[in-house]
Design an enzyme around this catalytic site. Structure first.
Site, mmCIF file in Angstrom:
data_model
loop_
_atom_site.group_PDB
_atom_site.id
_atom_site.type_symbol
_atom_site.label_atom_id
_atom_site.label_comp_id
_atom_site.label_asym_id
_atom_site.label_seq_id
_atom_site.Cartn_x
_atom_site.Cartn_y
_atom_site.Cartn_z
ATOM 1 N N GLU A 61 -5.701 -7.919 -1.105
ATOM 2 C CA GLU A 61 -6.443 -7.607 0.122
ATOM 3 C C GLU A 61 -7.889 -7.316 -0.227
ATOM 4 O O GLU A 61 -8.185 -6.459 -1.050
ATOM 5 C CB GLU A 61 -5.876 -6.382 0.858
ATOM 6 C CG GLU A 61 -4.679 -6.648 1.712
ATOM 7 C CD GLU A 61 -4.331 -5.478 2.622
ATOM 8 O OE1 GLU A 61 -5.275 -4.822 3.148
ATOM 9 O OE2 GLU A 61 -3.135 -5.218 2.811
ATOM 10 N N GLU A 83 0.769 -1.241 0.000
ATOM 11 C CA GLU A 83 0.000 0.000 0.000
ATOM 12 C C GLU A 83 0.804 1.299 0.000
ATOM 13 O O GLU A 83 0.703 2.108 0.930
ATOM 14 C CB GLU A 83 -0.987 -0.008 1.167
ATOM 15 C CG GLU A 83 -2.051 -1.079 1.011
ATOM 16 C CD GLU A 83 -3.197 -0.966 2.001
ATOM 17 O OE1 GLU A 83 -3.047 -0.249 3.021
ATOM 18 O OE2 GLU A 83 -4.239 -1.581 1.740
#
Length: 339
Positions: free
Chosen positions: A270, A160
């Site tokens: 995710e 991320e």
């Protein structure tokens, strides 16, 4: 969580189901990549915390048919908080116990550096050179050299990235890819994340898709360079609510069109939801859609098991009693056997 050249073909035949085994990432569990050594919670019985990550993975494989696990870890933990340093023999040895436990199940194992493209709030390759691309490349060369002979290890370049220059970040990711390949890991999958927390919905508009497309293997190919995307289904897409407000198919479909047009593939590493009626509906719909679009989406990973307790909103951590593992509602309803 779950999820190579031969694997690319196999994955295209059907989506891969996975679960995150969290714990080694807890020490850098903030979006600035800051490190707290005491926060690291290895999901290993050998570390005396009563967390049986190996047992969880054996259960997920044997009882639920899952076949890939994502194993997040702090960069600082791997090198004992020495930027540019060598892998710490003790810390890496403990982390490797989890990787080997994963490999022992026959599953694929994603080694994921979980630092948000940062080292203690300094962006890799940016932030006035405080953390260099060479330092980033060094840790990836060392990790890849350890697992170059393990065909079922997948390398997750970074978790991320956010609030950075995407073109400069693509250069940093290229350093990592080159190091991984130069270390001898020439055929395993490498996952390339974009900015804006590598969200599916922002992957094109943020410039991530375009910038990351320039990354190449040393031979000039893009073989097994796979885009790494995330998506949560709550109202603000933060993954902090037990309720799912959407199934995310519109975002996934938009990116799928781009992937097909550009001959690329992505991996949803995710996603998740609470054990609630809205998530039983929406998360199941998302995963069913992905399974029907496995030409461009190689699979998905559910967040999260490992060191998370049952009180965590998106817990996928099974419980163990009297020789029996019991899944959470969302795993039993939407993850197990959904591929």
């Amino acid at each position: 969580m779950l999820l190579l050249s031969f694997l690319t073909v196999a994955l295209a035949q059907g989506a891969i189901a996975r679960v995150w085994l969290a714990g080694f990432d807890f020490g850098c569990g903030n979006i600035q990549g800051r490190y707290t050594a005491s926060g690291v919670t290895p999901p290993l019985l050998s570390q005396g915390r009563g967390i049986d990550g190996a047992g969880q993975m054996r259960h997920f494989v044997a009882d639920d048919g899952l076949n890939v696990f994502r194993l997040p870890v702090c960069w600082q933990y791997l090198v004992n908080n020495r930027l540019g340093g060598n892998l710490d023999a003790n810390n890496f040895g403990i982390y490797d116990q989890l990787v080997q436990a994963c490999l022992d199940t026959g599953a694929y194992c994603v080694v994921d550096i979980h630092n948000y493209a940062r080292w203690d709030n300094q962006v890799i390759g940016q932030s006035n050179g405080a953390v260099t691309n060479d330092q980033f490349a060094s840790v990836w060369w060392q990790v890849a050299a350890r697992y170059a002979g393990s065909s079922r290890v997948i390398f997750g370049v970074m978790n991320e990235p956010h609030e950075l220059d995407i073109t400069a970040w693509a250069t940093s990711a290229q350093y990592a890819v080159t190091s991984i390949r130069d270390a001898g890991a020439t055929s395993q999958m490498v996952l390339l994340p974009g900015t804006t927390f590598t969200s599916v919905g922002g992957f094109i508009s943020s410039g991530s898709a375009s910038a990351l497309s320039a990354i190449r293997n040393p031979d000039g190919s893009t073989t097994n360079l796979i885009f790494d995307v995330h998506q949560y289904l709550d109202a603000d897409s933060s993954g902090t609510s037990t309720e799912c407000a959407t199934n995310g198919v519109n975002n996934l479909s938009t990116l799928a069109t781009w992937l097909r047009a550009n001959n690329r593939q992505a991996f949803l590493t995710e996603t998740g939801g609470g054990s609630t009626a809205s998530c039983y509906t929406n998360l199941c719909a998302e995963l069913d859609w992905m399974n029907n679009n496995s030409d461009v989406y190689l699979g998905w990973i559910g967040w999260a098991a490992g060191a998370f307790g049952a009180d965590y909103e998106l817990a996928e951590t099974p419980t163990y009693a009297n020789g029996v593992w019991t899944d959470t509602g969302i795993v039993a309803s939407c993850v197990a056997g959904k591929f």
